[in-house]
Scaffold this active site. Structure first.
Site, PDB file in Angstrom:
ATOM      1  N   PRO A  87    -132.019 -59.516  80.486  1.00  0.00           N
ATOM      2  CA  PRO A  87    -133.493 -59.587  80.490  1.00  0.00           C
ATOM      3  C   PRO A  87    -134.113 -58.926  79.257  1.00  0.00           C
ATOM      4  O   PRO A  87    -135.293 -59.117  78.985  1.00  0.00           O
ATOM      5  CB  PRO A  87    -133.904 -58.870  81.783  1.00  0.00           C
ATOM      6  N   GLU A 114    -125.746 -53.250  87.927  1.00  0.00           N
ATOM      7  CA  GLU A 114    -126.924 -52.556  87.406  1.00  0.00           C
ATOM      8  C   GLU A 114    -127.005 -52.571  85.885  1.00  0.00           C
ATOM      9  O   GLU A 114    -128.026 -52.197  85.321  1.00  0.00           O
ATOM     10  CB  GLU A 114    -126.961 -51.106  87.917  1.00  0.00           C
ATOM     11  N   ARG A 151    -127.446 -81.603  77.526  1.00  0.00           N
ATOM     12  CA  ARG A 151    -128.176 -82.873  77.652  1.00  0.00           C
ATOM     13  C   ARG A 151    -128.608 -83.423  76.289  1.00  0.00           C
ATOM     14  O   ARG A 151    -128.896 -84.603  76.158  1.00  0.00           O
ATOM     15  CB  ARG A 151    -129.367 -82.743  78.599  1.00  0.00           C
ATOM     16  N   ASP A 166    -139.128 -85.739  75.611  1.00  0.00           N
ATOM     17  CA  ASP A 166    -139.283 -84.713  76.642  1.00  0.00           C
ATOM     18  C   ASP A 166    -140.504 -83.840  76.420  1.00  0.00           C
ATOM     19  O   ASP A 166    -140.928 -83.636  75.298  1.00  0.00           O
ATOM     20  CB  ASP A 166    -138.112 -83.706  76.598  1.00  0.00           C
TER      21      ASP A 166
HETATM   22  N1  ADE Z   1    -129.700 -61.140  83.716  1.00  0.00           N
HETATM   23  C1  ADE Z   1    -130.572 -60.604  84.597  1.00  0.00           C
HETATM   24  N2  ADE Z   1    -131.801 -61.088  84.426  1.00  0.00           N
HETATM   25  C2  ADE Z   1    -131.739 -61.974  83.398  1.00  0.00           C
HETATM   26  C3  ADE Z   1    -132.683 -62.802  82.723  1.00  0.00           C
HETATM   27  N3  ADE Z   1    -133.971 -62.841  83.068  1.00  0.00           N
HETATM   28  N4  ADE Z   1    -132.247 -63.567  81.705  1.00  0.00           N
HETATM   29  C4  ADE Z   1    -130.954 -63.531  81.329  1.00  0.00           C
HETATM   30  N5  ADE Z   1    -130.015 -62.782  81.913  1.00  0.00           N
HETATM   31  C5  ADE Z   1    -130.394 -61.997  82.936  1.00  0.00           C
END
Ligand code: ADE
Length: 229
Positions: A87, A114, A151, A166
């Site tokens: 994230p 975690e 794709r 697209d």
């Molecule tokens: N791992 C946990 N959350 C994630 C996200 N939003 N994007 C990529 N990998 C992740």
């Protein structure tokens, strides 16, 4: 194109790679997938891959060793384009997908639990997030990247280059589409699509793309207008 996924949960990945268009792409040898479980590269006899965090705190941290050994077991890992799913990464979008499709070898590394030992970051080319929300691991993100890239591999979608129309590819959202019946409970297909005048149809579609993008994603329209000045 070869895509390798490093994960602790191959069972989350396999069914999707073996369905629909991704399966057909493999059957046609347009893409080759490999899944590696880093538990197979554990450095201890209990086959664990995580440990408690230095400095204390809740939860377990994925160790650098099994990920490093799994990664370096891959043929051509040095020249492959290595992506870490987290994230904290760059937010994924079509522009990034359009670049990834030109890579011959992709390696996707899924974090879990975690967190992971920060030293893993030194072995990757890019960190990617699929959006501003937290998942239980990188697997769903890896699948989103694979699906959006494969794709576009030439030959995967029937019509060569049909993805050019697209949503997002052009920088605009897609125009509305219709098929039979012409009239469904009084909701009629726009007349312009029925008369076979392709110049007029193209003009209408472009107008609808701009109208929809303006309504739903004014941020995209602004970017599009800047790029097409
Ligand atoms: N791992 C946990 N959350 C994630 C996200 N939003 N994007 C990529 N990998 C992740």
């Amino acid at each position: 194109m070869k895509i390798t996924v490093l994960t602790l949960f191959p069972e989350m990945i396999k069914p999707l790679l073996n369905s629909s268009i991704l399966k057909r792409a493999q059957d046609q040898q347009l893409v080759d997938f490999e899944i590696i479980n880093y538990r197979d590269f554990s450095t201890n006899k209990h086959k664990t891959v995580d440990d408690t965090p230095y400095g204390g705190g809740a939860g377990m941290v994925l160790s650098v060793e099994p990920i490093y050994y799994a990664l370096t077991s891959i043929e051509n890992y040095e020249t492959a384009y290595k992506i870490l799913l987290t994230p904290q990464g760059k937010t994924y979008n079509q522009e990034l997908a359009n670049k990834l499709v030109y890579k011959e070898n992709l390696i996707l590394i899924c974090g879990h639990y975690e967190g992971f030992d920060d030293r893993i970051r030194d072995y990757v080319d890019v960190e990617i997030s699929i959006g501003d929300y937290v998942l239980t691991g990188g697997e769903i993100g890896a699948l989103a990247i694979i699906d959006s890239v494969v794709r576009m591999v030439p030959g995967v979608i029937g019509d060569e280059g049909s993805y050019i129309n697209d949503s997002f590819y052009s920088g605009l959202l897609d125009y509305p589409q219709y098929t039979k019946p012409r009239d469904f409970k009084g909701k009629k297909v726009p007349e312009v699509l029925l008369n076979g005048n392709h110049k007029l149809i193209d003009k209408w579609r472009k107008e609808k793309q701009i109208e929809r993008t303006k309504q739903r994603r004014p941020d995209l329209l602004e970017k599009y207008q800047k790029n097409n000045k």
